[in-house]
Enzyme design. Structure first.
Site, PDB file in Angstrom:
ATOM      1  CD  GLU A 135      20.294  10.120   9.010  1.00  0.00           C
ATOM      2  OE1 GLU A 135      20.763   8.984   8.816  1.00  0.00           O
ATOM      3  OE2 GLU A 135      20.072  10.940   8.098  1.00  0.00           O
TER       4      GLU A 135
ATOM      5  CG  ASP B  79       8.341   0.065   2.934  1.00  0.00           C
ATOM      6  OD1 ASP B  79       7.106   0.110   3.087  1.00  0.00           O
ATOM      7  OD2 ASP B  79       8.967   0.847   2.193  1.00  0.00           O
TER       8      ASP B  79
ATOM      9  CG  ASP C 197       4.182   0.749  -1.453  1.00  0.00           C
ATOM     10  OD1 ASP C 197       3.064   0.703  -2.003  1.00  0.00           O
ATOM     11  OD2 ASP C 197       4.867   1.779  -1.358  1.00  0.00           O
TER      12      ASP C 197
ATOM     13  CG  HIS D  45       6.502   1.460   7.395  1.00  0.00           C
ATOM     14  ND1 HIS D  45       6.495   2.826   7.570  1.00  0.00           N
ATOM     15  CD2 HIS D  45       6.503   1.237   6.057  1.00  0.00           C
ATOM     16  CE1 HIS D  45       6.500   3.412   6.372  1.00  0.00           C
ATOM     17  NE2 HIS D  45       6.489   2.468   5.444  1.00  0.00           N
TER      18      HIS D  45
ATOM     19  CG  ASP E 261      11.503  -1.845  -0.823  1.00  0.00           C
ATOM     20  OD1 ASP E 261      12.612  -2.319  -1.154  1.00  0.00           O
ATOM     21  OD2 ASP E 261      11.175  -0.672  -1.042  1.00  0.00           O
TER      22      ASP E 261
ATOM     23  CG  LEU F  86      17.167   7.636   6.529  1.00  0.00           C
ATOM     24  CD1 LEU F  86      17.630   8.527   5.413  1.00  0.00           C
ATOM     25  CD2 LEU F  86      17.043   8.398   7.833  1.00  0.00           C
TER      26      LEU F  86
END
Ligand code: ZN
Length: 426
Positions: A46, A111, A113, A168, A310, A320
């Site tokens: 996807e 991830d 941040d 990432h 996260d 995603l």
């Protein structure tokens, strides 16, 4: 600085050029096709696109590189996200019997941040970053990359700058892509040391004996702590910031903490050196510490520097994540792979914006025109694309990606050889 050139309003004009002449489709397909070993692996992946005006299109999928290229050049997405490999082609998910369309595999992703560090950085807040707090990302990469390789045995970790305020990681090993949700959660649990939300004051609690993983992570933090936290963030620079730190020393020596606070305040009056202030704090805490406070200074260091994940992004197979080489619509920066051999030198402000590489492309170079048109049309197209990105500051980041892909291919070939040798031995 390159970012000054970027104006978000110009993005719709720049994207067609980017997808037509600069986006590294060949490498991108080479990555996500994983050697073409598993049937339909690429076809069932996807992709999601964010288009102009925040129109979000999920369940895009493509048969091959050329279809991917054509669609991206047609839709010119503002942002690209990569999802899971499904049981069926995602763009046909409405046509299969309900319940049968399932996410089967995905890279193990992380991830990180910078906004999650707002309570422990003083230089910037929310979406802002600077070269000072970027050290937190360097520390995160070093700690997690080591653990993923040495503690879990993964070999193919691709680290990517998000384009704005974070990084990432895509763990691409076969075994990582096949992990269940439960296994991904267990890995996150292992890697999480900073726990609790805004309301939790003390977010790191170590227990005896200190786990080898924590020791390894502490070694990384210790390497950066003095320069980053003591000098750069000046975490003992004021009474308020020092009090914030003393509040992390466990309660059962509360009485002593009052004394420590007094001693420190007196010491700070005459001593400005951040490292000397820290040494003093350490010795005062150690001298008075109970068993519960035995690891107080280690816990403080980890709370201020340890990577904050996260975990929801990492746990889900169908979650995603923004794709490498996607453009960040706000900063215009390209989401580029980070060279681990040089991770300390990586500077997010050096990462090219889409405006910069478009400009670089438009600068004429002598003798180039003549070469074109000699070969067949397709070959010229491919060759030109290679030469196109090589003329821009994107080249060195694509090289990092190439090296990563070569490493995966070597592993794949090694694995095949090993299997065929085993066959011979049988
Ligand atoms: Zn900063």
């Amino acid at each position: 600085m390159p970012e000054c050139n970027y104006d978000a309003a110009s993005l719709p004009d720049l994207l067609p050029l980017y997808y037509r002449r600069l986006f590294p489709f060949a490498q991108y397909y080479r990555w996500l096709n994983y050697g073409g070993v598993t049937k339909n692996y690429f076809q069932n992946r996807e992709f999601s696109f964010t288009l102009k005006d925040d129109i979000y299109v999920r369940y895009q999928s493509f048969s091959n590189q050329s279809e991917l290229e054509k669609e991206m050049q047609k839709m010119n997405p503002y942002k690209i996200d990569i999802g899971a490999v499904y049981s069926h082609r995602p763009n046909q998910h409405n046509t299969v019997k309900s319940g049968t369309f399932q996410a089967l595999e995905k890279e193990l992703v992380f991830d990180i941040d910078m906004t999650d560090y707002d309570d422990v950085r003083s230089c910037c807040s929310s979406a802002d970053i600077c070269s000072k707090c970027w050290t937190l990302m360097t520390i995160a990469i070093r700690i997690l990359d080591r653990a993923l390789r040495e503690d879990f045995g993964f070999r193919h970790c691709l680290w990517v700058y998000s384009g704005r305020r974070g990084v990432h990681c895509w763990v691409c090993d076969d075994s990582a892509r096949k992990l269940s949700v439960a296994a991904r959660s267990a890995i996150c649990e292992y890697l999480s040391l900073v726990k609790g939300g805004e309301e939790t004051l003390k977010k790191v609690q170590l227990s005896d004996p200190i786990h080898p993983f924590v020791k390894e992570s502490l070694a990384v933090v210790e390497h950066y702590f003095s320069q980053y936290a003591l000098v750069g963030q000046d975490i003992l620079g004021s009474k308020e910031s020092a009090d914030k730190i003393l509040a992390l020393v466990p309660d059962d020596i509360l009485f002593h903490i009052t004394q420590v606070r007094k001693d420190l305040a007196a010491f700070f009056q005459t001593e400005r050196s951040p490292t000397k202030r820290w040494d003093r704090l350490q010795s005062l805490v150690q001298k008075r510490s109970s068993k519960k406070a035995a690891h107080a200074e280690k816990e403080i260091m980890l709370q201020y520097c340890y990577p904050r994940l996260d975990v929801n992004v990492s746990k889900g197979v169908n979650h995603l994540l923004k794709s490498p080489f996607s453009v960040h619509p706000k900063t215009g920066r390209i989401s580029v792979p980070i060279d681990l051999r040089d991770v300390d030198k990586f500077n997010p402000f050096d990462v090219p914006t889409i405006s910069l590489i478009s400009e670089e492309l438009n600068q004429p170079r002598a003798g180039e025109e003549r070469e074109e048109g000699k070969d067949g049309e397709k070959e010229v197209g491919e060759k030109r694309k290679i030469r196109d990105y090589k003329r821009t500051s994107l080249a060195k980041y694509i090289k990092v990606f190439d090296n990563f892909l070569d490493g995966m291919e070597r592993s794949r070939k090694g694995e095949l050889l090993r299997k065929s040798d085993l066959q011979k031995d049988l």
